[in-house]
Design a protein around this motif. Structure first.
Motif, PDB file in Angstrom:
ATOM      1  N   ASN A  88      18.959  37.739  69.674  1.00 19.39           N
ATOM      2  CA  ASN A  88      19.333  38.152  71.023  1.00 19.39           C
ATOM      3  C   ASN A  88      18.167  38.044  71.997  1.00 19.39           C
ATOM      4  OD1 ASN A  88      21.834  38.709  70.058  1.00 19.39           O
ATOM      5  ND2 ASN A  88      21.418  40.876  69.732  1.00 19.39           N
ATOM      6  N   CYS A  89      18.506  38.122  73.308  1.00 16.95           N
ATOM      7  CA  CYS A  89      17.465  37.927  74.323  1.00 16.95           C
ATOM      8  C   CYS A  89      16.572  39.159  74.475  1.00 16.95           C
ATOM      9  CB  CYS A  89      18.095  37.545  75.660  1.00 16.95           C
ATOM     10  SG  CYS A  89      18.872  38.889  76.578  1.00 16.95           S
ATOM     11  N   GLY A  90      17.152  40.358  74.305  1.00 17.78           N
ATOM     12  CA  GLY A  90      16.364  41.582  74.413  1.00 17.78           C
ATOM     13  C   GLY A  90      16.275  42.153  75.818  1.00 17.78           C
ATOM     14  N   TYR A  91      16.790  41.441  76.828  1.00 16.23           N
ATOM     15  CA  TYR A  91      16.641  41.965  78.201  1.00 16.23           C
ATOM     16  C   TYR A  91      17.944  42.011  79.004  1.00 16.23           C
ATOM     17  CZ  TYR A  91      16.273  36.928  79.031  1.00 16.23           C
ATOM     18  OH  TYR A  91      16.505  35.581  79.034  1.00 16.23           O
ATOM     19  N   CYS A  92      19.039  41.431  78.524  1.00 18.33           N
ATOM     20  CA  CYS A  92      20.295  41.510  79.298  1.00 18.33           C
ATOM     21  C   CYS A  92      20.842  42.938  79.222  1.00 18.33           C
ATOM     22  CB  CYS A  92      21.319  40.496  78.799  1.00 18.33           C
ATOM     23  SG  CYS A  92      22.128  40.948  77.243  1.00 18.33           S
ATOM     24  N   ARG A  93      21.894  43.225  79.980  1.00 19.28           N
ATOM     25  CA  ARG A  93      22.373  44.622  80.036  1.00 19.28           C
ATOM     26  C   ARG A  93      22.899  45.087  78.688  1.00 19.28           C
ATOM     27  NH1 ARG A  93      28.271  44.890  82.304  1.00 19.28           N
ATOM     28  NH2 ARG A  93      29.010  42.793  81.845  1.00 19.28           N
ATOM     29  N   TRP A  94      23.486  44.157  77.900  1.00 18.34           N
ATOM     30  CA  TRP A  94      24.021  44.564  76.593  1.00 18.34           C
ATOM     31  C   TRP A  94      22.877  44.835  75.612  1.00 18.34           C
ATOM     32  CZ3 TRP A  94      28.600  46.122  77.367  1.00 18.34           C
ATOM     33  CH2 TRP A  94      29.443  45.456  78.259  1.00 18.34           C
ATOM     34  N   CYS A  95      21.822  44.016  75.677  1.00 16.23           N
ATOM     35  CA  CYS A  95      20.664  44.271  74.825  1.00 16.23           C
ATOM     36  C   CYS A  95      20.006  45.597  75.190  1.00 16.23           C
ATOM     37  CB  CYS A  95      19.649  43.140  74.947  1.00 16.23           C
ATOM     38  SG  CYS A  95      20.124  41.662  74.019  1.00 16.23           S
ATOM     39  N   ARG A  96      20.085  45.961  76.470  1.00 14.92           N
ATOM     40  CA  ARG A  96      19.404  47.181  76.905  1.00 14.92           C
ATOM     41  C   ARG A  96      20.248  48.433  76.724  1.00 14.92           C
ATOM     42  NH1 ARG A  96      14.738  45.931  79.908  1.00 14.92           N
ATOM     43  NH2 ARG A  96      14.719  43.807  80.716  1.00 14.92           N
ATOM     44  N   LEU A 102      26.639  41.898  71.854  1.00 13.27           N
ATOM     45  CA  LEU A 102      27.379  41.273  72.960  1.00 13.27           C
ATOM     46  C   LEU A 102      26.445  40.531  73.920  1.00 13.27           C
ATOM     47  CD1 LEU A 102      29.760  44.299  73.785  1.00 13.27           C
ATOM     48  CD2 LEU A 102      30.136  42.436  72.163  1.00 13.27           C
ATOM     49  N   CYS A 103      25.207  40.285  73.507  1.00 21.70           N
ATOM     50  CA  CYS A 103      24.169  39.645  74.337  1.00 21.70           C
ATOM     51  C   CYS A 103      24.702  38.454  75.137  1.00 21.70           C
ATOM     52  CB  CYS A 103      23.014  39.180  73.437  1.00 21.70           C
ATOM     53  SG  CYS A 103      21.722  38.288  74.307  1.00 21.70           S
ATOM     54  N   GLU A 104      24.333  38.443  76.436  1.00 15.04           N
ATOM     55  CA  GLU A 104      24.784  37.366  77.336  1.00 15.04           C
ATOM     56  C   GLU A 104      24.028  36.055  77.108  1.00 15.04           C
ATOM     57  OE1 GLU A 104      24.139  39.024  81.178  1.00 15.04           O
ATOM     58  OE2 GLU A 104      25.822  40.428  81.000  1.00 15.04           O
ATOM     59  N   ASN A 105      22.879  36.144  76.473  1.00 13.61           N
ATOM     60  CA  ASN A 105      22.035  34.944  76.279  1.00 13.61           C
ATOM     61  C   ASN A 105      21.771  34.730  74.797  1.00 13.61           C
ATOM     62  OD1 ASN A 105      21.533  34.985  79.227  1.00 13.61           O
ATOM     63  ND2 ASN A 105      20.374  36.819  78.705  1.00 13.61           N
ATOM     64  N   THR A 106      22.806  34.923  73.986  1.00  8.45           N
ATOM     65  CA  THR A 106      22.596  34.916  72.541  1.00  8.45           C
ATOM     66  C   THR A 106      22.057  33.576  72.048  1.00  8.45           C
ATOM     67  OG1 THR A 106      23.632  35.227  70.391  1.00  8.45           O
ATOM     68  CG2 THR A 106      25.029  34.309  72.120  1.00  8.45           C
TER      69      THR A 106
HETATM   70 ZN    ZN Z   1      20.708  40.000  75.568  1.00  7.04          ZN
END
Ligand code: ZN
Length: 342
Positions: A88-96, A102-106
Motif C-alpha cells: 500500500n501507499c501509506g498516505y491515502c485516506r484509507w491507509c491513514r 482499500l488503498c487508492e494507490n495500491t
Molecule cells: Zn493508500
C-alpha cells in the motif's frame, strides 16, 4: 538463493537458483524461517489477481531481517519479523484511517506483484515488515499474517461479534476457518461450524465449535440452522468458502439484525430481499484481509496463547507443490506450513 518460481500463471512451482536480493533505499531483506500456504495462493497462481510472471509466490512469512537499505528506521538487522501482505501507499485516506486494504494507490500483493517468500530470502519495502512479539515463533507469525488476522478483522470490524451471538462459520475446518472458530470463541460467541467432512468438523469441535453441520449430509441448510438456534437464525454468518450457494445459505440463515460476511471469493450472484434487510435490519457484506494494526494485535493475542496456530501438514519449502495439491483436493486440515533450513 533457492526460489520456487511460477514461470507462467497456472504453471507448477519450479526450483531455481537466483542471486540473493540486495535492499534498495527504504527496503529490507529477510531470511525466511517459516511460511504458510492456503487456498488464496492456489487462486492467485491461476493469474486472476494479476501481476507478472515469472513470480516467486508466498506472503505468510516469518523470519529474520538480515539487511536494511538506506533510510530504514522501523526495523534493524537481527529483528524477527512477519510480513504484511498488501503493498500500500501509506498516505491515502484509507491507509491513514486504518482501512489500508482499500488503498487508492495500491501496488498489489506480496507474492503476486512483487516476489514473495517461497525462497531463502525476500526483499520488500521496510514498512511491510512487522516485529514478531516475544512468545510467538516464526511459524505462528507466518500463520498470523493471513489465516488469523483475516478472521480477526472480519469478526471484530465486519461481523461485529458479541458474546451473546450465535455465529455460523462455513468452511470451519479450513486453514482460515479453523482460526475463525478460535477468534469467534475468544469474542465469546456460540459457534456453529459447517464443513464438508467429519474430519474437518472434528477439528472444529476440538478448537471450540459448539455445534457442527456436515453440509454433505443435510438437505436444507437453513432449517438445520433454525433447529440449532431455537428458530431465530444466527446473528452472524461468516462464509470462508465463498461460493454463491454457500453465501446464499448464510444470508438465508440470518436472525433479526444478523450480519452475513463473505471472505472466500468465487464469482457468482446471490439473492437479497430488500424487504428482509429493512424489516430485520440485516447486513450483507464482505471482509478484506486486515490492517497492519490488526496483524500486530493478532500476533500479540497469539503470543499470549489465546489463539493457537493449527497446522495440518509441514513440508520443506522446496516441496511446496505437494502442499498445493492437498489444498486443491481440499484434503488439508488446518493450515499448510513450510519449513526452511537454519
Ligand atoms: Zn493508500
Amino acid at each position: 538463493m533457492r526460489a520456487m518460481v511460477v514461470n507462467n500463471w497456472g504453471d507448477s512451482f519450479k526450483l531455481e537458483n537466483r542471486s540473493d536480493p540486495e535492499p534498495g533505499p527504504g527496503e529490507a531483506v529477510m531470511k525466511v524461517r517459516a511460511a504458510g500456504a492456503g487456498l488464496t495462493l492456489v487462486t492467485m497462481r491461476t493469474g486472476v489477481f494479476g501481476g507478472e510472471a515469472p513470480r516467486v509466490m508466498g506472503h505468510e512469512l516469518g523470519g529474520d531481517i538480515v539487511a536494511i537499505g538506506e533510510g530504514v528506521t522501523n526495523i534493524a538487522t537481527g529483528d524477527r519479523c512477519a510480513v504484511y501482505f498488501y503493498l500500500n501507499c501509506g498516505y491515502c485516506r484509507w491507509c491513514r484511517n486504518g482501512r489500508e486494504t482499500l488503498c487508492e494507490n495500491t501496488g498489489g500483493f506480496v507474492g503476486v506483484h512483487r516476489d514473495g517468500g517461497y525462497a531463502d530470502y525476500i526483499c520488500l519495502p521496510a514498512g511491510n515488515f512487522l516485529t514478531i512479539p516475544e512468545g510467538l515463533d516464526y511459524e505462528g507469525a507466518a500463520i498470523a499474517a493471513d489465516a488469523v488476522n483475516t478472521p480477526w478483522h472480519c469478526m471484530r470490524e465486519r461481523a461485529k461479534i458479541n458474546p451473546h451471538d450465535d455465529v455460523l462459520i462455513v468452511g470451519a475446518g479450513g486453514g482460515v476457518g479453523i482460526h475463525g472458530v478460535q477468534v469467534a470463541k475468544l469474542f465469546g460467541a456460540r459457534v456453529i461450524a459447517a464443513d464438508i467432512s467429519e474430519e474437518k468438523l472434528e477439528l472444529a469441535t476440538q478448537w471450540g465449535a459448539d455445534e457442527v453441520i456436515n453440509v454433505r449430509e443435510i438437505n436444507d441448510f437453513t432449517s438445520e440452522i433454525k433447529k440449532f438456534t431455537g428458530g431465530k437464525g444466527v446473528e452472524a454468518a461468516i462464509d470462508f468458502h465463498g461460493a454463491p450457494e454457500t453465501f446464499q445459505s448464510c444470508i438465508d440463515s440470518l436472525a433479526v439484525a444478523g450480519r452475513a460476511v463473505v471472505i472466500g471469493a468465487h464469482p457468482g450472484d446471490v439473492k437479497v430481499n430488500p424487504i428482509n434487510l429493512i424489516l430485520n435490519e440485516q447486513i450483507v457484506t464482505g471482509s478484506r484481509h486486515s490492517s497492519r494494526a490488526e496483524l500486530i494485535e493478532t500476533m500479540e493475542v497469539m503470543a499470549r496463547g489465546d489463539i493457537k496456530p493449527v497446522v495440518g501438514k509441514r513440508v520443506h519449502f522446496t516441496e511446496v507443490e505437494t502442499l498445493f495439491q492437498d489444498l486443491i483436493s481440499q484434503d488439508l486440515l488446518g493450515r499448510g506450513s513450510l519449513i526452511y533450513d537454519d
